[in-house]
Design a protein around this motif. Structure first.
Motif, PDB file in Angstrom:
ATOM      1  N   VAL A 131      -5.476  -0.022  -8.656  1.00 21.90           N
ATOM      2  CA  VAL A 131      -5.912  -1.392  -8.390  1.00 21.90           C
ATOM      3  C   VAL A 131      -5.052  -2.373  -9.187  1.00 21.90           C
ATOM      4  N   VAL A 132      -4.699  -3.487  -8.531  1.00 16.61           N
ATOM      5  CA  VAL A 132      -4.038  -4.600  -9.211  1.00 16.61           C
ATOM      6  C   VAL A 132      -4.825  -5.870  -8.920  1.00 16.61           C
ATOM      7  N   VAL A 133      -5.118  -6.623  -9.988  1.00 17.47           N
ATOM      8  CA  VAL A 133      -5.847  -7.879  -9.884  1.00 17.47           C
ATOM      9  C   VAL A 133      -4.926  -9.001 -10.354  1.00 17.47           C
ATOM     10  N   ALA A 226     -12.467   3.904 -14.384  1.00 17.58           N
ATOM     11  CA  ALA A 226     -11.594   4.951 -14.919  1.00 17.58           C
ATOM     12  C   ALA A 226     -11.980   6.309 -14.315  1.00 17.58           C
ATOM     13  N   PRO A 227     -10.959   7.134 -14.027  1.00 16.51           N
ATOM     14  CA  PRO A 227      -9.552   7.031 -14.428  1.00 16.51           C
ATOM     15  C   PRO A 227      -8.635   6.340 -13.409  1.00 16.51           C
ATOM     16  N   THR A 228      -9.204   5.568 -12.467  1.00 21.51           N
ATOM     17  CA  THR A 228      -8.359   4.824 -11.541  1.00 21.51           C
ATOM     18  C   THR A 228      -7.578   3.768 -12.322  1.00 21.51           C
ATOM     19  N   PRO A 229      -6.255   3.752 -12.227  1.00 20.80           N
ATOM     20  CA  PRO A 229      -5.441   2.810 -13.018  1.00 20.80           C
ATOM     21  C   PRO A 229      -5.673   1.358 -12.610  1.00 20.80           C
ATOM     22  N   GLY A 255     -11.871   1.230 -18.703  1.00 18.74           N
ATOM     23  CA  GLY A 255     -11.300   2.410 -19.334  1.00 18.74           C
ATOM     24  C   GLY A 255      -9.830   2.562 -19.024  1.00 18.74           C
ATOM     25  N   GLU A 256      -9.210   3.533 -19.655  1.00 15.13           N
ATOM     26  CA  GLU A 256      -7.793   3.820 -19.422  1.00 15.13           C
ATOM     27  C   GLU A 256      -7.630   4.664 -18.156  1.00 15.13           C
ATOM     28  N   PRO A 257      -6.452   4.567 -17.528  1.00 16.22           N
ATOM     29  CA  PRO A 257      -5.305   3.720 -17.884  1.00 16.22           C
ATOM     30  C   PRO A 257      -5.500   2.283 -17.407  1.00 16.22           C
ATOM     31  N   LYS A 258      -5.089   1.344 -18.238  1.00 14.44           N
ATOM     32  CA  LYS A 258      -5.226  -0.063 -17.899  1.00 14.44           C
ATOM     33  C   LYS A 258      -4.132  -0.858 -18.592  1.00 14.44           C
ATOM     34  N   ARG A 259      -3.883  -2.059 -18.064  1.00 10.23           N
ATOM     35  CA  ARG A 259      -2.881  -2.941 -18.661  1.00 10.23           C
ATOM     36  C   ARG A 259      -3.254  -4.380 -18.328  1.00 10.23           C
ATOM     37  N   LEU A 260      -3.164  -5.261 -19.305  1.00  9.95           N
ATOM     38  CA  LEU A 260      -3.383  -6.692 -19.105  1.00  9.95           C
ATOM     39  C   LEU A 260      -2.104  -7.434 -19.426  1.00  9.95           C
ATOM     40  N   GLU A 261      -1.606  -8.193 -18.453  1.00  8.41           N
ATOM     41  CA  GLU A 261      -0.426  -9.039 -18.645  1.00  8.41           C
ATOM     42  C   GLU A 261      -0.856 -10.493 -18.526  1.00  8.41           C
ATOM     43  N   VAL A 262      -0.670 -11.255 -19.590  1.00  6.37           N
ATOM     44  CA  VAL A 262      -0.980 -12.691 -19.574  1.00  6.37           C
ATOM     45  C   VAL A 262       0.346 -13.443 -19.479  1.00  6.37           C
ATOM     46  N   LEU A 263       0.570 -14.078 -18.342  1.00  8.56           N
ATOM     47  CA  LEU A 263       1.844 -14.751 -18.092  1.00  8.56           C
ATOM     48  C   LEU A 263       1.722 -16.243 -18.373  1.00  8.56           C
ATOM     49  N   VAL A 284       4.310  -4.322  -8.193  1.00  7.57           N
ATOM     50  CA  VAL A 284       5.102  -3.287  -7.515  1.00  7.57           C
ATOM     51  C   VAL A 284       5.353  -2.107  -8.452  1.00  7.57           C
ATOM     52  N   ASP A 285       5.705  -2.394  -9.694  1.00  9.65           N
ATOM     53  CA  ASP A 285       5.963  -1.315 -10.654  1.00  9.65           C
ATOM     54  C   ASP A 285       4.711  -0.473 -10.898  1.00  9.65           C
ATOM     55  N   TRP A 286       3.559  -1.125 -10.975  1.00 11.64           N
ATOM     56  CA  TRP A 286       2.303  -0.411 -11.212  1.00 11.64           C
ATOM     57  C   TRP A 286       1.975   0.513 -10.047  1.00 11.64           C
ATOM     58  N   PHE A 287       2.075  -0.030  -8.826  1.00  9.68           N
ATOM     59  CA  PHE A 287       1.809   0.797  -7.647  1.00  9.68           C
ATOM     60  C   PHE A 287       2.845   1.914  -7.510  1.00  9.68           C
ATOM     61  N   ASP A 288       4.083   1.613  -7.821  1.00 11.86           N
ATOM     62  CA  ASP A 288       5.126   2.634  -7.727  1.00 11.86           C
ATOM     63  C   ASP A 288       4.835   3.787  -8.685  1.00 11.86           C
ATOM     64  N   ARG A 289       4.384   3.432  -9.874  1.00  6.42           N
ATOM     65  CA  ARG A 289       4.094   4.472 -10.868  1.00  6.42           C
ATOM     66  C   ARG A 289       2.898   5.321 -10.474  1.00  6.42           C
ATOM     67  N   TYR A 290       1.811   4.667 -10.057  1.00  5.82           N
ATOM     68  CA  TYR A 290       0.563   5.407  -9.874  1.00  5.82           C
ATOM     69  C   TYR A 290       0.279   5.840  -8.437  1.00  5.82           C
ATOM     70  N   LEU A 291       0.975   5.263  -7.466  1.00  3.53           N
ATOM     71  CA  LEU A 291       0.794   5.713  -6.087  1.00  3.53           C
ATOM     72  C   LEU A 291       1.927   6.621  -5.615  1.00  3.53           C
ATOM     73  N   ARG A 292       3.108   6.396  -6.161  1.00  2.74           N
ATOM     74  CA  ARG A 292       4.261   7.156  -5.665  1.00  2.74           C
ATOM     75  C   ARG A 292       4.700   8.256  -6.631  1.00  2.74           C
ATOM     76  N   LYS A 293       4.700   7.983  -7.931  1.00 14.55           N
ATOM     77  CA  LYS A 293       5.283   8.917  -8.886  1.00 14.55           C
ATOM     78  C   LYS A 293       4.269   9.806  -9.607  1.00 14.55           C
ATOM     79  N   THR A 294       3.032   9.346  -9.703  1.00 16.77           N
ATOM     80  CA  THR A 294       2.024  10.120 -10.419  1.00 16.77           C
ATOM     81  C   THR A 294       1.462  11.209  -9.519  1.00 16.77           C
ATOM     82  N   ARG A 295       1.329  12.405 -10.070  1.00 14.70           N
ATOM     83  CA  ARG A 295       0.776  13.512  -9.303  1.00 14.70           C
ATOM     84  C   ARG A 295      -0.704  13.275  -9.013  1.00 14.70           C
ATOM     85  N   LEU A 296      -1.139  13.652  -7.830  1.00 14.66           N
ATOM     86  CA  LEU A 296      -2.541  13.529  -7.476  1.00 14.66           C
ATOM     87  C   LEU A 296      -3.341  14.671  -8.094  1.00 14.66           C
TER      88      LEU A 296
END
Length: 313
Positions: A131-133, A226-229, A255-263, A284-296
């Motif tokens: 998820v990205v918000v 969690a554990p949904t990124p 819960g983790e994994p999570k990230r907050l970016e304040v721009l 895009v980087d977040w989805f690429d990491r967790y939808l494309r590169k992370t093992r299910l």
């Protein structure tokens, strides 16, 4: 160049919802994303965000919620977050039916209250893998409205809701109120501009929508995501509508994994301003990491005598 979207309809618990489906050129199924806007804004406004994902190789389904835009449903303009959660989940089901989409790799993206709607959908639906918000706003509807209107403003709103309830009890329709009433020189004309650019948009909703907002509190469930990124991209500049305190409160409970970016951008900075490309790059980087590169997660086969014997020899 972004491919022209295919205009599709999908069933959401008996109501036909409209969506724009963007599919990148690819040799096989690709990860898919459901995009949701805020309130009664329409899918055409999501065309500012969708190309970033399509160019990165994701299929995108930009949706109109029920009673909004070109989706069906009456009365028009019911801004009910819990029903929008259901529409997100129905959109997942639709994406999984498309042969162009990898059904096991679907993420959700939402802007403003659409982000907290996406989070609650992902809490309830484990088919959402990420998820990205963006520009998060409402995590506790009652608290949010008190911050926005003040306690006296919420008191006055409740008086209007009492009158509206009686009107509906007697067989009438809920009153119509503006969807957006914005203060500040930079945002005051935004509703009129949206109506001009997106013909299916109406800057109005039912008054009873406020009751559904008051009782919408995805912050109370976010710890179960969690554990949904989860990635939150918040505004650090002047922004009375996407309050940083709201984002920080919900983020602290996730819960983790999570990230907050304040721009360092204001209320429009991640919509039309210079922060849009930066925010979309993070998404895009977040989805690429967790939808494309992370093992299910895989299911362990049931042990047999033979498999256990082979492990112990």
């Amino acid at each position: 160049m972004t491919p022209r979207p295919e205009q599709v309809m999908f069933n959401s618990l008996g109501t036909s919802c409209a969506a724009d489906l963007y599919v990148p050129e690819a040799d096989g199924p690709v990860p898919g994303l459901v995009l949701g806007h805020s309130g009664v804004m329409v899918k055409e406004a999501l065309a500012a965000f969708a190309p970033h994902f399509v160019h990165a190789g994701f299929a995108v389904l930009a949706i109109d919620y029920r009673t909004v835009g070109t989706s069906e449903g009456e009365p028009r303009g019911q801004d009910y977050p819990q029903r929008q959660v259901e529409d997100f989940r129905s959109a997942i089901s639709y994406l999984q039916s498309r042969p162009e989409v990898d059904a096991a790799r679907i993420g959700l993206w939402g802007v403003s209250i659409g982000g907290s709607v996406a989070v609650q959908a992902a809490v309830l639906d484990r088919r959402a893998r990420c998820v990205v918000v963006q520009s998060p706003s409402v995590w506790n509807g009652w608290r949010y409205l008190e911050r926005l209107l003040g306690r006296s403003g919420v008191h006055a709103l409740r008086d209007r809701l009492d009158e509206d309830w009686q009107r509906r009890y007697e067989g009438g329709a809920s009153a119509r109120v503006p969807h957006l009433s914005l203060d500040g020189e930079t945002v005051r004309d935004t509703p009129d501009l949206a109506a001009e650019m997106f013909p299916s948009y109406r800057n109005e909703k039912t008054l009873d929508s406020a009751e559904h907002l008051l009782t919408f509190a995805p912050e109370d469930l976010i710890h179960r995501l969690a554990p949904t990124p989860l990635l939150m991209i918040a505004n650090g500049g002047w922004d009375p509508y996407h309050m940083l305190e709201e984002a920080q409160s919900a983020y602290a409970k996730a819960g983790e994994p999570k990230r907050l970016e304040v721009l360092p951008y204001d209320v429009l900075g991640l919509y039309t301003g210079p922060g849009l490309d930066e925010a979309m790059g993070l998404a895009v980087d977040w989805f690429d990491r967790y939808l494309r590169k992370t093992r299910l997660v895989t299911t362990t086969p049931t042990p047999t005598r033979e498999s256990v014997a082979a492990m112990t020899q």
